[in-house]
Design a protein around this motif. Structure first.
Motif, PDB file in Angstrom:
ATOM      1  N   LEU A  71      34.863 -22.249  41.997  1.00 60.22           N
ATOM      2  CA  LEU A  71      34.107 -22.933  40.538  1.00 60.22           C
ATOM      3  C   LEU A  71      34.717 -23.663  39.996  1.00 60.22           C
ATOM      4  O   LEU A  71      34.675 -24.445  39.215  1.00 60.22           O
ATOM      5  CB  LEU A  71      33.274 -22.077  39.847  1.00 60.22           C
ATOM      6  CG  LEU A  71      32.302 -21.024  40.475  1.00 60.22           C
ATOM      7  CD1 LEU A  71      32.217 -19.958  38.638  1.00 60.22           C
ATOM      8  CD2 LEU A  71      31.047 -21.855  40.389  1.00 60.22           C
ATOM      9  N   ALA A  72      35.903 -24.134  39.746  1.00 60.97           N
ATOM     10  CA  ALA A  72      37.182 -24.404  38.668  1.00 60.97           C
ATOM     11  C   ALA A  72      37.502 -25.012  39.864  1.00 60.97           C
ATOM     12  O   ALA A  72      37.253 -26.939  39.285  1.00 60.97           O
ATOM     13  CB  ALA A  72      38.413 -23.632  38.936  1.00 60.97           C
ATOM     14  N   GLU A 107      35.300 -27.368  41.683  1.00 55.02           N
ATOM     15  CA  GLU A 107      34.032 -27.611  41.650  1.00 55.02           C
ATOM     16  C   GLU A 107      33.482 -28.797  40.379  1.00 55.02           C
ATOM     17  O   GLU A 107      33.801 -29.657  40.153  1.00 55.02           O
ATOM     18  CB  GLU A 107      32.608 -26.925  41.736  1.00 55.02           C
ATOM     19  CG  GLU A 107      33.064 -26.202  43.113  1.00 55.02           C
ATOM     20  CD  GLU A 107      31.177 -25.163  43.466  1.00 55.02           C
ATOM     21  OE1 GLU A 107      31.327 -25.108  44.327  1.00 55.02           O
ATOM     22  OE2 GLU A 107      30.882 -25.073  42.302  1.00 55.02           O
ATOM     23  N   ASN A 108      34.372 -27.789  39.120  1.00 52.84           N
ATOM     24  CA  ASN A 108      34.442 -28.503  37.610  1.00 52.84           C
ATOM     25  C   ASN A 108      35.219 -29.688  37.719  1.00 52.84           C
ATOM     26  O   ASN A 108      35.044 -30.246  37.865  1.00 52.84           O
ATOM     27  CB  ASN A 108      34.982 -27.166  36.801  1.00 52.84           C
ATOM     28  CG  ASN A 108      33.398 -26.381  36.686  1.00 52.84           C
ATOM     29  OD1 ASN A 108      32.678 -26.971  36.592  1.00 52.84           O
ATOM     30  ND2 ASN A 108      34.121 -25.763  35.928  1.00 52.84           N
ATOM     31  N   GLN A 109      36.277 -29.457  38.769  1.00 55.56           N
ATOM     32  CA  GLN A 109      37.631 -30.450  38.812  1.00 55.56           C
ATOM     33  C   GLN A 109      36.799 -31.283  39.481  1.00 55.56           C
ATOM     34  O   GLN A 109      37.300 -32.869  39.503  1.00 55.56           O
ATOM     35  CB  GLN A 109      38.608 -30.190  39.850  1.00 55.56           C
ATOM     36  CG  GLN A 109      39.151 -29.180  38.630  1.00 55.56           C
ATOM     37  CD  GLN A 109      40.334 -28.548  39.132  1.00 55.56           C
ATOM     38  OE1 GLN A 109      40.610 -28.762  40.863  1.00 55.56           O
ATOM     39  NE2 GLN A 109      42.293 -28.759  38.647  1.00 55.56           N
ATOM     40  N   LEU A 112      33.520 -32.354  39.777  1.00 55.80           N
ATOM     41  CA  LEU A 112      32.300 -32.990  38.576  1.00 55.80           C
ATOM     42  C   LEU A 112      33.446 -34.184  37.727  1.00 55.80           C
ATOM     43  O   LEU A 112      32.302 -35.109  37.778  1.00 55.80           O
ATOM     44  CB  LEU A 112      31.901 -31.702  38.273  1.00 55.80           C
ATOM     45  CG  LEU A 112      31.271 -31.540  39.155  1.00 55.80           C
ATOM     46  CD1 LEU A 112      30.554 -30.120  38.831  1.00 55.80           C
ATOM     47  CD2 LEU A 112      30.030 -32.524  40.019  1.00 55.80           C
ATOM     48  N   LYS A 113      34.181 -33.215  37.024  1.00 51.36           N
ATOM     49  CA  LYS A 113      35.148 -34.461  36.158  1.00 51.36           C
ATOM     50  C   LYS A 113      35.548 -35.264  36.345  1.00 51.36           C
ATOM     51  O   LYS A 113      35.542 -36.668  36.098  1.00 51.36           O
ATOM     52  CB  LYS A 113      35.847 -32.904  35.820  1.00 51.36           C
ATOM     53  CG  LYS A 113      35.317 -32.009  34.639  1.00 51.36           C
ATOM     54  CD  LYS A 113      36.776 -31.261  34.060  1.00 51.36           C
ATOM     55  CE  LYS A 113      36.323 -30.380  33.219  1.00 51.36           C
ATOM     56  NZ  LYS A 113      37.212 -29.319  32.331  1.00 51.36           N
TER      57      LYS A 113
END
Length: 100
Positions: A79-80, A82-84, A86-87
């Motif tokens: 998840l971390a 994927e968040n990076q 996306l950002k």
């Protein structure tokens, strides 16, 4: 019928008497008011684990918990990541829109 909870020491005392031949299952059942199925289950666990039987936190449970923790840690890492991604994608899209 209410479920009774017996201490580890009591269970060990019962199965030791059985293992040593001091008492037979029928005698234990009568004296302590235990069902044959309970005595059989305790005896089986004692045969499998010896003196480590009836521990509150069995090694199997600990292993299962460790596996769950490891799985959750992998999931959090995913998840971390994927968040990076996306950002970064949002930032690059934002800078393209400003340039247009």
């Amino acid at each position: 019928m209410q479920k009774r909870i017996h201490s580890r020491e009591f269970k060990l005392e019962v199965v030791r008497k059985l293992a040593s031949g001091e008492k037979r299952p029928a005698q234990i059942s009568r004296e302590y008011g235990l069902a044959d199925s309970v005595i059989s289950r305790w005896r089986k666990e004692y045969q499998e684990k010896g003196e480590n039987a009836f521990d509150k936190k069995n090694t199997e449970e600990a292993t299962t918990q460790e596996q769950k923790i490891a799985e959750l840690e992998r999931f959090c890492g995913q998840l971390a990541l994927e968040n990076q991604i996306l950002k970064k994608t949002l930032q690059s899209m934002g800078s393209r829109n400003v340039m247009s």
